[in-house]
Design an enzyme around this catalytic site. Structure first.
Site, PDB file in Angstrom:
ATOM      1  N   SER A  92       0.783  -1.189   0.003  1.00  0.00           N
ATOM      2  CA  SER A  92      -0.059  -0.066   0.038  1.00  0.00           C
ATOM      3  C   SER A  92       1.054   1.505   0.023  1.00  0.00           C
ATOM      4  O   SER A  92       1.973   1.223   0.617  1.00  0.00           O
ATOM      5  CB  SER A  92      -0.811   0.104   1.105  1.00  0.00           C
ATOM      6  OG  SER A  92      -1.470   1.257   1.527  1.00  0.00           O
ATOM      7  N   TYR A 127      -2.383  -1.917  10.763  1.00  0.00           N
ATOM      8  CA  TYR A 127      -2.529  -2.456   9.418  1.00  0.00           C
ATOM      9  C   TYR A 127      -1.433  -1.808   8.570  1.00  0.00           C
ATOM     10  O   TYR A 127      -0.687  -2.669   7.892  1.00  0.00           O
ATOM     11  CB  TYR A 127      -3.683  -1.755   8.946  1.00  0.00           C
ATOM     12  CG  TYR A 127      -3.692  -1.952   7.639  1.00  0.00           C
ATOM     13  CD1 TYR A 127      -4.216  -3.269   6.767  1.00  0.00           C
ATOM     14  CD2 TYR A 127      -3.751  -1.087   6.510  1.00  0.00           C
ATOM     15  CE1 TYR A 127      -4.264  -3.488   5.555  1.00  0.00           C
ATOM     16  CE2 TYR A 127      -3.572  -0.983   5.161  1.00  0.00           C
ATOM     17  CZ  TYR A 127      -4.106  -2.371   4.742  1.00  0.00           C
ATOM     18  OH  TYR A 127      -3.968  -2.644   3.260  1.00  0.00           O
ATOM     19  N   LYS A 132       2.131  -4.139   6.645  1.00  0.00           N
ATOM     20  CA  LYS A 132       2.115  -3.887   5.040  1.00  0.00           C
ATOM     21  C   LYS A 132       3.956  -3.879   4.912  1.00  0.00           C
ATOM     22  O   LYS A 132       4.699  -4.439   4.054  1.00  0.00           O
ATOM     23  CB  LYS A 132       1.393  -3.149   4.197  1.00  0.00           C
ATOM     24  CG  LYS A 132       0.143  -3.157   4.232  1.00  0.00           C
ATOM     25  CD  LYS A 132      -0.243  -4.461   3.229  1.00  0.00           C
ATOM     26  CE  LYS A 132      -1.354  -5.046   3.265  1.00  0.00           C
ATOM     27  NZ  LYS A 132      -1.708  -6.317   2.614  1.00  0.00           N
ATOM     28  N   ASN A 192      -5.260   4.483  -3.927  1.00  0.00           N
ATOM     29  CA  ASN A 192      -6.626   4.219  -3.703  1.00  0.00           C
ATOM     30  C   ASN A 192      -7.435   3.712  -4.465  1.00  0.00           C
ATOM     31  O   ASN A 192      -8.116   4.324  -5.506  1.00  0.00           O
ATOM     32  CB  ASN A 192      -7.282   5.547  -3.059  1.00  0.00           C
ATOM     33  CG  ASN A 192      -6.748   6.143  -1.792  1.00  0.00           C
ATOM     34  OD1 ASN A 192      -5.390   6.296  -1.786  1.00  0.00           O
ATOM     35  ND2 ASN A 192      -7.400   6.244  -0.730  1.00  0.00           N
TER      36      ASN A 192
END
Ligand SMILES: NC(=O)c1ccc[n+]([C@@H]2O[C@H](COP(=O)([O-])OP(=O)(O)OC[C@H]3O[C@@H](n4cnc5c(N)ncnc54)[C@H](O)[C@@H]3O)[C@@H](O)[C@H]2O)c1
Ligand SMILES: O=c1ccn([C@@H]2O[C@H](COP(=O)(O)OP(=O)(O)O[C@H]3O[C@H](CO)[C@@H](O)[C@H](O)[C@H]3O)[C@@H](O)[C@H]2O)c(=O)[nH]1
Length: 337
Positions: free
Chosen positions: A124, A149, A153, A179
């Site tokens: 991400s 979170y 990653k 996104n």
């Protein structure tokens, strides 16, 4: 060529399934449906007009991999399966370190055990935090994570990098998604948020559909032209296409590096107000909204430099923000019925 997609019934995995099929691959889905529905499998069969090969299983269980790797001749793996709710990760970090980090360690161990080589990992743009300069390039420094979170990653990227460095067999690519929004144009698959959506687009479409109150625009005092925060919204089908390019790059042996990472965005930043205007233009629907204070933890602006993914992977986006918003709305209308 058989490709395993963990979390293949989810939002990004299901769209990637379709694009893999279009490119002649044989994707095999493993999912435990913890954040998706079995209906997705049926709808993938309608879209692709072929039976879906799928196994129900948990990517935290060694026997899931033993079964899959004995039964199929897997040439590449795309590891989507993970938990992804930022707020929940703050309340229950161990769920995230188990489901996102431990599952990735187990997958890497099992890949080594069965001599499997090619891995594409879902990362991400959250790893960049608020970049000092925009667009964010792959050279932009990784910032300390602001949630378990996000940290999961970053940790997974590091684990994969280190494992590749220690192995002559393993090759891997991490894709840093910006996104993802929108849905397949058939409106048979899309994003299925459980409960009130935390993300902008599903909340917006549910507001317009009358399922929620007005959209809350979180912050109009950002140092941006209209005061609202800027993100790089990418059509999920374009994002899916990047996985096919990344796999081909690994499998065809074009990659000069055994581990690499790429930004997957459009290169275009849009503010929350610009998204609202684009949605209204694309669909003819009015978006009810009200202004609220900033959401804690949000950054001002991030959008991708796509030079590296364009040049090295030969990947490009096809769809506009308006098309992504039209498809998101079509999907919202379909799930309302
Ligand atoms: N959607 C985003 O905005 C976004 C942005 C950046 C990165 N990502 C990453 O991309 C990946 C896919 O995201 P998504 O939006 O499609 O999420 P999603 O929740 O729609 O899909 C994930 C799928 O994995 C499955 N799953 C979860 N844990 C599992 C387990 N232990 N065993 C088997 N299956 C399991 C879920 O049931 C679901 O079908 C995730 O790794 C996510 O962190 C998503
Ligand atoms: O009801 C809402 C929801 C969001 N926003 C704003 O809209 C923008 C986008 O928000 P959101 O859709 O929640 O995305 P991000 O906060 O950018 O985070 C998403 O995108 C990251 C990059 O892919 C992922 O790492 C995260 O997990 C994922 O939640 C932000 O400025 C929010 O403040 C609102 O104004 N109102």
């Amino acid at each position: 060529m058989q490709i395993l997609i963990t979390g293949g019934a989810g939002f990004i995995g299901s769209h990637t399934y379709v694009v893999l099929k279009e490119h002649g691959y044989t994707p095999i889905i493993v999912d435990n449906f913890s954040n998706s529905s079995k209906k997705v499998i049926k709808n993938l069969e309608i879209i692709t007009k072929e039976p879906v090969i799928f196994e129900e299983g948990d990517v935290n269980h060694p026997e899931t991999y033993d079964q899959l790797f004995k039964k199929y001749d897997i040439r590449g793996i795309i590891h989507f399966a993970a938990s992804k709710a930022v707020g929940e990760s703050v309340e229950n970090p161990l769920k995230y370190y188990r489901n996102n980090v431990a599952s990735t360690v187990l997958l890497l161990e099992k890949m080594a055990e069965y001599g499997l080589s090619n891995l594409v990992f879902s990362s991400s743009c959250t790893v960049y935090g608020q970049p000092e300069t925009l667009p964010a390039t792959e050279e932009s420094p990784v910032q300390p994570a602001t949630s378990p979170y996000g940290n999961s990653k970053q940790i997974c990227e590091e684990i994969i990098r280190d494992t590749v460095a220690a192995s002559s067999a393993l090759k891997a690519i991490a894709l840093r998604y910006f996104n993802p929004i929108g849905a397949h144009e058939s409106a048979l698959i899309g994003e299925l948020p459980i409960g009130p959506p935390a993300n902008l687009i599903p909340f917006l479409t549910q507001s317009v559909a009358g399922l929620r109150g007005p959209l809350q625009v979180w912050g109009t005092d950002y140092p941006t032209p209209d005061g609202t925060a800027i993100r790089d919204y990418i059509h999920v089908v374009d994002l899916a296409g990047a996985h096919v390019k990344a796999l081909a790059h690994l499998i065809d042996g074009k990659s000069t590096k055994n581990y690499d990472f790429f930004n997957i965005g459009t290169g275009q930043g849009s503010s929350v107000m610009e998204v609202i205007t684009a949605f209204e233009k694309a669909t003819g629907k009015k978006v009810p909204y009200e202004i609220r204070d900033r959401r804690a933890g949000d950054i001002t602006a991030v959008y991708a430099s796509t030079d590296k993914s364009n040049q090295v992977l030969g990947w490009k986006t096809q769809f506009s923000l308006e098309k992504a918003l039209q498809d998101a709305w079509k999907w919202q209308e379909a799930i309302n019925q």
